[in-house]
Design an enzyme around this catalytic site. Structure first.
Site, PDB file in Angstrom:
ATOM      1  N   HIS A   1     -36.460  33.555 -20.512  1.00 26.96           N
ATOM      2  CA  HIS A   1     -35.443  32.844 -19.735  1.00 26.96           C
ATOM      3  C   HIS A   1     -35.425  31.361 -20.065  1.00 26.96           C
ATOM      4  O   HIS A   1     -34.980  30.547 -19.265  1.00 26.96           O
ATOM      5  CB  HIS A   1     -35.660  33.008 -18.219  1.00 26.96           C
ATOM      6  CG  HIS A   1     -35.630  34.430 -17.755  1.00 26.96           C
ATOM      7  ND1 HIS A   1     -34.539  35.236 -17.922  1.00 26.96           N
ATOM      8  CD2 HIS A   1     -36.569  35.185 -17.138  1.00 26.96           C
ATOM      9  CE1 HIS A   1     -34.811  36.430 -17.426  1.00 26.96           C
ATOM     10  NE2 HIS A   1     -36.033  36.426 -16.954  1.00 26.96           N
TER      11      HIS A   1
ATOM     12  N   ARG B   1     -30.986  15.820 -14.007  1.00 23.61           N
ATOM     13  CA  ARG B   1     -31.702  14.964 -14.966  1.00 23.61           C
ATOM     14  C   ARG B   1     -31.037  15.107 -16.319  1.00 23.61           C
ATOM     15  O   ARG B   1     -30.114  15.910 -16.487  1.00 23.61           O
ATOM     16  CB  ARG B   1     -33.145  15.448 -15.074  1.00 23.61           C
ATOM     17  CG  ARG B   1     -33.172  16.948 -15.388  1.00 23.61           C
ATOM     18  CD  ARG B   1     -34.521  17.457 -15.777  1.00 23.61           C
ATOM     19  NE  ARG B   1     -34.654  18.895 -15.649  1.00 23.61           N
ATOM     20  CZ  ARG B   1     -34.332  19.787 -16.581  1.00 23.61           C
ATOM     21  NH1 ARG B   1     -33.842  19.408 -17.741  1.00 23.61           N
ATOM     22  NH2 ARG B   1     -34.483  21.072 -16.359  1.00 23.61           N
TER      23      ARG B   1
END
Ligand code: ADP
Ligand code: ADP
Ligand code: MG
Length: 499
Positions: free
Chosen positions: A237, A294
């Site tokens: 993932h 971010r």
């Protein structure tokens, strides 16, 4: 508007250097922090000033928020750039920095908090007409109710930790009989890994694509998106190869997803750079996954196709300036790929490898960008993320950018450490990838260690045919190095030390 003259980069490796480069071009002084393991690191040498912050483990160095703030005060630092990982999504740190008069280059602590919880994020965007993956959009307390909803949406389902990240804290449940047991394991894992046992259920979309949108917002309420990045080539993932733009989005879907992404950002009064992640099914229906508050690892592909320096924009936003463009001013041109060159062994389940970069020669030439933090002879420390470099190529179309990536991989010489370069060659030569017909199942579906072994044999045969056997030993890509792979459990431990 408050001019920033000195930035401390609360990070290490390639991203610390990446940020410093933009700061330097803006005439801003830079301060590096480093752990004892990073004394000779490139980011330490590049900075105008550098301060040792503690022993190698992240918890004793790069995660010491209070000490980092003390360094800022001592050295008259105006602002902190947190990079990605470490403290970048830590609302407490962001708040403490600002309390001490130091600007946090990122969104508000409240936005970090909302988006740091996948459940709070879903709740926040619900007013903005953003499609969510069908499931249970609250923390599971009532197992029977959740099982009923799981039946309704249909198996397989995914049990996810609300506080999860880095591809961790997810469990697929295929069979209703396993639901309760899997849920209990998920809760206890989430508790120990993230300190938060909240889990929820999503429909497991069997073969989705991961497509995300880059966002920029200013402190005056303006929000734009800088188009998408396709990140479907993943293992565990987690992304390994990214590209921009995505080869499957139509202008209509791009517009709809872009608008949804801007809605997500507006839902938490977002400012700074951020990423809104979606999964997309084969009908091009898209669903919001989460927002990362971010700068993203794969941000360079967006920079390549838009010509916008995202770090400079982050800094200007932190100075309180307005975005210099509106949505309709923005466009993209050409195509970019990124290969994450990890110190890990694709032939051994992508387990991280450690050791010394005996040979390390970067590719060069038109359209190639290498963001890294190492030089030949350096060791890859065991304490941190095992990424060696990001190899980025750009050209006027997808085909040419792919050819360029293949050339760049060929020029890249790394020995002493197993890495993902050869894996990159395999993917970029694969028919499914070349045609754009792939999804997050790519690695599982097509990749086995054997394909690299046969690729190596092909390469050796080719070289010996052309050059004669003498050169074979030297040029064979990535000869199996001494057995210094680390075990899965060591690796897990290291990952958690990072957090
Ligand atoms: P991106 O979406 O930018 O690719 P990742 O999810 O791969 O980001 O994470 C970015 C960085 O943060 C990586 O260095 C990764 O190791 C680290 N990271 C993020 N979340 C976690 C987590 N829960 N556990 C360990 N590392 C994490
Ligand atoms: P993280 O915070 O760990 O990045 P995400 O929610 O972004 O968690 O999911 C990471 C990856 O897991 C996605 O890129 C996708 O490959 C897979 N994934 C997540 N949710 C689903 C889902 N509902 N169905 C199928 N795959 C999923
Ligand atoms: Mg994610």
């Amino acid at each position: 508007m408050k001019k920033i003259s000195k930035i401390l980069i609360a990070n290490r490796g390639e991203i610390a250097l990446r940020v410093m480069r933009s700061a330097r071009e803006m005439g801003i002084k830079t301060v590096a922090i480093f752990s004892e393991a990073d004394r000779n690191a490139l980011h330490v040498r590049y900075a105008d000033e550098a301060v040792c912050i503690g022993p190698p483990p992240s918890a004793q160095s790069y995660l010491k928020g209070d000490e980092i703030i003390e360094v800022c005060k001592r050295l008259n630092v105006d602002a902190i750039h947190p990079g990605y990982g470490f403290l970048s999504e830590n609302a407490v740190f962001a708040r403490n920095a600002e309390k001490n008069g130091i600007k946090f280059i990122g969104p508000s602590p409240e936005a970090i908090e909302t988006m740091g919880s996948k459940l709070a994020a879903k709740a926040a965007v619900s007013k903005y007409n953003v499609p969510l993956v069908p499931g249970v959009d609250h923390s599971i307390t009532d197992v029977e109710e959740s099982k009923r909803i799981a039946e309704e949406i249909g198996y397989p389902v995914l049990i996810k930790a609300s506080a999860g990240g880095g591809g961790k804290g997810m469990r697929i449940v295929e069979d209703p009989a396993d639901f309760e047991a899997q849920m209990e394991r998920a809760v206890s894992e989430a508790r120990s890994a993230f300190g938060d046992g909240d889990v929820f259920v999503e429909k497991f979309i069997t073969s989705p694509r991961h497509i995300e949108f880059q966002i920029l917002g200013d402190e005056h309420g303006n929000v734009v998106h800088l188009f998408e990045r396709e990140c479907s080539i993943q293992r565990r993932h987690q992304k390994v190869i990214e590209e921009a733009p995505s080869s499957i989005l139509t202008p209509e879907v791009r517009k709809a997803m872009g608008e949804a992404a801007v809605g997500v950002a507006k839902a938490c009064n977002y400012y700074g750079a951020g990423t809104v992640e979606f999964i997309v099914d084969d009908k091009l229906d898209f669903f919001f996954l989460e927002m990362n508050t971010r700068l993203q690892v794969e941000h360079p592909v967006t920079e390549e196709i838009t010509g916008i320096d995202l770090v400079k924009e982050q800094i200007k936003i932190a100075e309180g300036r307005e975005l210099p463009f509106k949505q309709e001013d923005l466009e993209f041109k050409g195509h970019a790929f990124e290969l994450r060159v990890y110190a890990e062994d694709p032939k051994n389940n992508f387990l991280p490898d450690i050791g010394r970069l005996n040979q390390y020669v970067r590719p060069q030439g038109p359209g190639i960008r290498v963001d890294d933090g190492f030089e030949q002879g350096m060791d890859i420390p065991i304490y941190y993320d095992p990424m060696i470099a990001k190899l980025v190529t750009y050209a006027d179309n997808r085909e040419k950018a792919m050819e360029r990536m293949l050339r760049a991989i060929e020029e890249y010489k790394i020995s002493g450490i197993e890495n993902t370069l050869e894996f990159g060659t395999y993917v970029l030569n694969h028919e499914a990838f070349r045609s754009g017909n792939f999804n997050t199942k790519f690695v599982e579906k097509y990749f086995t260690p054997d394909v690299l072994k046969s690729q190596e044999i092909d390469a050796e045969e080719e070289i010996s045919a052309v050059l004669g056997a003498v050169l074979v030993n030297e040029s064979a890509p990535n000869k199996a190095s001494d057995n210094h792979s680390i075990s899965e459990s060591q690796w897990q431990k290291r990952k958690w030390m990072n957090n």
